[in-house]
Design an enzyme around this catalytic site. Structure first.
Site, PDB file in Angstrom:
ATOM      1  N   PRO A   1       0.791  -1.223   0.000  1.00 17.63           N
ATOM      2  CA  PRO A   1       0.000   0.000   0.000  1.00 17.63           C
ATOM      3  C   PRO A   1       0.830   1.282   0.000  1.00 17.63           C
ATOM      4  CG  PRO A   1      -0.143  -1.122   2.115  1.00 17.63           C
ATOM      5  CD  PRO A   1       0.505  -2.069   1.156  1.00 17.63           C
ATOM      6  N   ASN A   2       0.335   2.215  -0.781  1.00 16.47           N
ATOM      7  CA  ASN A   2       0.873   3.576  -0.896  1.00 16.47           C
ATOM      8  C   ASN A   2       2.192   3.664  -1.659  1.00 16.47           C
ATOM      9  OD1 ASN A   2      -1.272   4.834   0.657  1.00 16.47           O
ATOM     10  ND2 ASN A   2      -0.414   3.725   2.394  1.00 16.47           N
TER      11      ASN A   2
ATOM     12  N   ARG B   1       4.639  10.996  -2.488  1.00 19.13           N
ATOM     13  CA  ARG B   1       4.409  10.758  -1.059  1.00 19.13           C
ATOM     14  C   ARG B   1       5.661  11.089  -0.240  1.00 19.13           C
ATOM     15  NH1 ARG B   1       4.771   4.595   1.209  1.00 19.13           N
ATOM     16  NH2 ARG B   1       3.827   5.127   3.182  1.00 19.13           N
TER      17      ARG B   1
ATOM     18  N   TYR C   1      10.827   9.144   1.243  1.00 18.24           N
ATOM     19  CA  TYR C   1      10.835   8.089   0.215  1.00 18.24           C
ATOM     20  C   TYR C   1      11.456   8.518  -1.123  1.00 18.24           C
ATOM     21  CZ  TYR C   1       7.642   5.931   3.553  1.00 18.24           C
ATOM     22  OH  TYR C   1       7.088   5.396   4.697  1.00 18.24           O
TER      23      TYR C   1
ATOM     24  N   ASN D   1       8.141  -5.381  -0.640  1.00 18.65           N
ATOM     25  CA  ASN D   1       7.968  -4.236   0.246  1.00 18.65           C
ATOM     26  C   ASN D   1       6.477  -4.167   0.546  1.00 18.65           C
ATOM     27  OD1 ASN D   1       7.735  -1.841   1.603  1.00 18.65           O
ATOM     28  ND2 ASN D   1       8.977  -0.641   0.171  1.00 18.65           N
TER      29      ASN D   1
ATOM     30  N   ALA E   1       2.978  -0.649   4.971  1.00 14.90           N
ATOM     31  CA  ALA E   1       2.508  -0.704   6.356  1.00 14.90           C
ATOM     32  C   ALA E   1       1.987  -2.085   6.744  1.00 14.90           C
ATOM     33  CB  ALA E   1       1.432   0.352   6.575  1.00 14.90           C
TER      34      ALA E   1
ATOM     35  N   GLU F   1      12.763  -9.011   2.130  1.00 16.42           N
ATOM     36  CA  GLU F   1      11.970  -7.853   2.557  1.00 16.42           C
ATOM     37  C   GLU F   1      12.772  -6.582   2.284  1.00 16.42           C
ATOM     38  OE1 GLU F   1      11.850  -7.342   6.828  1.00 16.42           O
ATOM     39  OE2 GLU F   1       9.808  -6.587   6.730  1.00 16.42           O
TER      40      GLU F   1
ATOM     41  N   HIS G   1      12.661  -2.260   2.567  1.00 16.26           N
ATOM     42  CA  HIS G   1      12.047  -0.991   2.947  1.00 16.26           C
ATOM     43  C   HIS G   1      12.945   0.136   2.474  1.00 16.26           C
ATOM     44  CE1 HIS G   1       8.998  -2.967   5.207  1.00 16.26           C
ATOM     45  NE2 HIS G   1       9.932  -3.707   5.791  1.00 16.26           N
TER      46      HIS G   1
ATOM     47  N   ARG H   1      12.498   4.889  12.879  1.00 12.01           N
ATOM     48  CA  ARG H   1      11.273   5.694  12.797  1.00 12.01           C
ATOM     49  C   ARG H   1      10.354   5.395  13.997  1.00 12.01           C
ATOM     50  NH1 ARG H   1       8.912   5.273   6.922  1.00 12.01           N
ATOM     51  NH2 ARG H   1       7.685   7.028   7.726  1.00 12.01           N
TER      52      ARG H   1
HETATM   53  C1  DQA Z   1       8.018   1.327   3.953  1.00 11.52           C
HETATM   54  C2  DQA Z   1       8.046   1.540   5.474  1.00 11.52           C
HETATM   55  C3  DQA Z   1       6.687   1.297   6.073  1.00 11.52           C
HETATM   56  O1  DQA Z   1       6.722   1.510   7.478  1.00 11.52           O
HETATM   57  C4  DQA Z   1       5.671   2.247   5.474  1.00 11.52           C
HETATM   58  O2  DQA Z   1       4.391   1.995   5.997  1.00 11.52           O
HETATM   59  C5  DQA Z   1       5.677   2.215   3.988  1.00 11.52           C
HETATM   60  C6  DQA Z   1       6.957   2.169   3.295  1.00 11.52           C
HETATM   61  C7  DQA Z   1       9.360   1.668   3.310  1.00 11.52           C
HETATM   62  O3  DQA Z   1       9.571   1.269   2.175  1.00 11.52           O
HETATM   63  O4  DQA Z   1      10.179   2.374   3.909  1.00 11.52           O
HETATM   64  O5  DQA Z   1       4.635   2.306   3.360  1.00 11.52           O
HETATM   65  O6  DQA Z   1       7.763  -0.051   3.703  1.00 11.52           O
END
Ligand code: DQA
Length: 146
Positions: A10-11, A18, A23, A72, A75, A96, A98, A105
Protein backbone atom coordinates in the site's frame (compact mmCIF):
# COMPACT_ATOMS: atom_id res chain seq x y z
CA UNK A 1 16.45 -16.96 -17.38
CA UNK A 2 16.04 -15.82 -13.80
CA UNK A 3 12.52 -14.60 -13.05
CA UNK A 4 12.04 -12.37 -10.00
CA UNK A 5 8.94 -10.60 -8.73
CA UNK A 6 8.96 -7.20 -7.09
CA UNK A 7 5.85 -6.83 -4.95
CA UNK A 8 4.92 -3.46 -3.54
CA UNK A 9 2.20 -2.93 -0.98
CA UNK A 10 0.00 0.00 0.00
CA UNK A 11 0.87 3.58 -0.90
CA UNK A 12 3.98 2.60 -2.81
CA UNK A 13 2.13 3.62 -5.98
CA UNK A 14 2.59 7.15 -4.60
CA UNK A 15 6.40 7.03 -4.64
CA UNK A 16 7.74 10.33 -5.90
CA UNK A 17 4.73 12.22 -4.53
CA UNK A 18 4.41 10.76 -1.06
CA UNK A 19 6.60 12.26 1.70
CA UNK A 20 9.60 12.79 -0.63
CA UNK A 21 11.88 13.65 2.31
CA UNK A 22 11.42 10.02 3.43
CA UNK A 23 10.84 8.09 0.21
CA UNK A 24 12.59 10.24 -2.41
CA UNK A 25 11.19 12.09 -5.40
CA UNK A 26 11.36 9.33 -7.99
CA UNK A 27 8.30 7.36 -9.08
CA UNK A 28 8.58 3.58 -8.91
CA UNK A 29 7.84 3.32 -12.65
CA UNK A 30 10.87 5.54 -13.34
CA UNK A 31 13.09 3.56 -10.99
CA UNK A 32 11.82 0.25 -12.36
CA UNK A 33 12.89 1.18 -15.92
CA UNK A 34 16.43 1.84 -14.66
CA UNK A 35 16.39 -1.41 -12.72
CA UNK A 36 15.31 -3.42 -15.77
CA UNK A 37 18.11 -1.81 -17.82
CA UNK A 38 20.64 -2.54 -15.11
CA UNK A 39 19.75 -6.24 -15.03
CA UNK A 40 18.99 -7.13 -18.66
CA UNK A 41 19.45 -10.85 -18.05
CA UNK A 42 16.77 -10.98 -15.36
CA UNK A 43 13.05 -10.97 -16.08
CA UNK A 44 11.60 -8.63 -13.45
CA UNK A 45 7.88 -9.00 -12.83
CA UNK A 46 6.35 -6.07 -10.98
CA UNK A 47 3.14 -5.89 -8.99
CA UNK A 48 1.63 -3.28 -6.68
CA UNK A 49 -1.59 -3.32 -4.72
CA UNK A 50 -3.11 -1.36 -1.89
CA UNK A 51 -5.24 -4.37 -0.94
CA UNK A 52 -3.97 -7.03 1.47
CA UNK A 53 -5.83 -9.97 -0.11
CA UNK A 54 -4.66 -9.01 -3.60
CA UNK A 55 -1.06 -9.02 -2.39
CA UNK A 56 -1.60 -12.50 -0.94
CA UNK A 57 -3.20 -13.74 -4.18
CA UNK A 58 -0.28 -12.36 -6.16
CA UNK A 59 2.26 -14.01 -3.85
CA UNK A 60 0.44 -17.33 -4.38
CA UNK A 61 0.47 -16.79 -8.15
CA UNK A 62 4.27 -16.48 -8.03
CA UNK A 63 4.60 -20.21 -7.33
CA UNK A 64 6.00 -21.91 -10.40
CA UNK A 65 6.49 -18.55 -12.13
CA UNK A 66 9.45 -16.88 -10.41
CA UNK A 67 12.48 -18.06 -8.46
CA UNK A 68 12.55 -15.24 -5.91
CA UNK A 69 10.46 -12.36 -4.59
CA UNK A 70 11.40 -8.88 -3.41
CA UNK A 71 8.63 -7.69 -1.11
CA UNK A 72 7.97 -4.24 0.25
CA UNK A 73 4.68 -4.77 2.03
CA UNK A 74 4.52 -1.13 3.17
CA UNK A 75 2.51 -0.70 6.36
CA UNK A 76 1.20 -4.29 6.09
CA UNK A 77 4.70 -5.27 7.19
CA UNK A 78 3.78 -4.15 10.68
CA UNK A 79 0.25 -5.58 10.80
CA UNK A 80 -0.27 -8.54 8.49
CA UNK A 81 0.04 -12.06 9.82
CA UNK A 82 -1.78 -13.13 6.64
CA UNK A 83 0.98 -11.81 4.37
CA UNK A 84 3.60 -13.37 6.65
CA UNK A 85 1.76 -16.70 6.36
CA UNK A 86 1.68 -16.34 2.56
CA UNK A 87 5.44 -15.72 2.50
CA UNK A 88 5.99 -18.79 4.67
CA UNK A 89 3.56 -20.87 2.61
CA UNK A 90 4.69 -20.35 -0.97
CA UNK A 91 8.10 -21.94 -0.51
CA UNK A 92 9.96 -19.25 -2.46
CA UNK A 93 12.84 -17.15 -1.15
CA UNK A 94 11.61 -13.66 -0.27
CA UNK A 95 13.69 -10.59 0.56
CA UNK A 96 11.97 -7.85 2.56
CA UNK A 97 12.82 -4.35 1.36
CA UNK A 98 12.05 -0.99 2.95
CA UNK A 99 13.07 2.26 1.36
CA UNK A 100 13.27 4.08 4.69
CA UNK A 101 15.10 2.84 7.77
CA UNK A 102 12.10 1.44 9.62
CA UNK A 103 14.17 0.91 12.78
CA UNK A 104 14.92 4.63 13.01
CA UNK A 105 11.27 5.69 12.80
CA UNK A 106 8.12 5.31 14.91
CA UNK A 107 7.97 2.42 17.39
CA UNK A 108 5.16 0.71 15.47
CA UNK A 109 7.42 0.38 12.41
CA UNK A 110 9.97 -1.62 14.39
CA UNK A 111 7.86 -4.77 14.26
CA UNK A 112 7.80 -6.81 11.06
CA UNK A 113 5.61 -9.90 10.91
CA UNK A 114 7.23 -10.70 7.59
CA UNK A 115 10.95 -10.45 8.39
CA UNK A 116 11.27 -13.82 10.12
CA UNK A 117 9.77 -15.60 7.09
CA UNK A 118 12.24 -13.96 4.70
CA UNK A 119 15.78 -14.79 3.64
CA UNK A 120 16.76 -11.32 4.86
CA UNK A 121 15.77 -7.69 5.03
CA UNK A 122 17.10 -4.49 3.51
CA UNK A 123 15.99 -1.25 5.12
CA UNK A 124 17.02 2.38 4.85
CA UNK A 125 19.08 2.24 1.66
CA UNK A 126 16.48 4.04 -0.45
CA UNK A 127 15.07 2.51 -3.61
CA UNK A 128 18.46 0.94 -4.26
CA UNK A 129 17.44 -1.69 -1.74
CA UNK A 130 15.51 -3.30 -4.60
CA UNK A 131 18.66 -3.44 -6.78
CA UNK A 132 20.67 -4.95 -3.93
CA UNK A 133 18.01 -7.62 -3.52
CA UNK A 134 18.08 -8.40 -7.27
CA UNK A 135 21.87 -8.71 -7.11
CA UNK A 136 21.57 -11.08 -4.13
CA UNK A 137 19.21 -13.33 -6.10
CA UNK A 138 21.52 -13.26 -9.13
CA UNK A 139 24.44 -14.30 -6.94
CA UNK A 140 22.54 -17.06 -5.16
CA UNK A 141 20.03 -18.33 -7.73
CA UNK A 142 21.40 -17.76 -11.23
CA UNK A 143 23.56 -20.89 -11.16
CA UNK A 144 20.50 -22.97 -10.14
CA UNK A 145 18.24 -21.61 -12.90
CA UNK A 146 17.89 -23.55 -16.18
C1 DQA B 1 8.02 1.33 3.95
C2 DQA B 1 8.05 1.54 5.47
C3 DQA B 1 6.69 1.30 6.07
O1 DQA B 1 6.72 1.51 7.48
C4 DQA B 1 5.67 2.25 5.47
O2 DQA B 1 4.39 1.99 6.00
C5 DQA B 1 5.68 2.21 3.99
C6 DQA B 1 6.96 2.17 3.29
C7 DQA B 1 9.36 1.67 3.31
O3 DQA B 1 9.57 1.27 2.17
O4 DQA B 1 10.18 2.37 3.91
O5 DQA B 1 4.63 2.31 3.36
O6 DQA B 1 7.76 -0.05 3.70
Amino acid sequence: MLHLAIVNGPNLNLLGIREPHIYGSQSFEHYFKQLAQRFPLVHLHCYQSNVEGELINYLHSCMGKVQGIILNAGAYTHTSIAIADAVAGIGLPVIEVHISNVLAREEYRKTSFIAAKCVGSISGLGVDGYALAVQYFIDTLASKTP
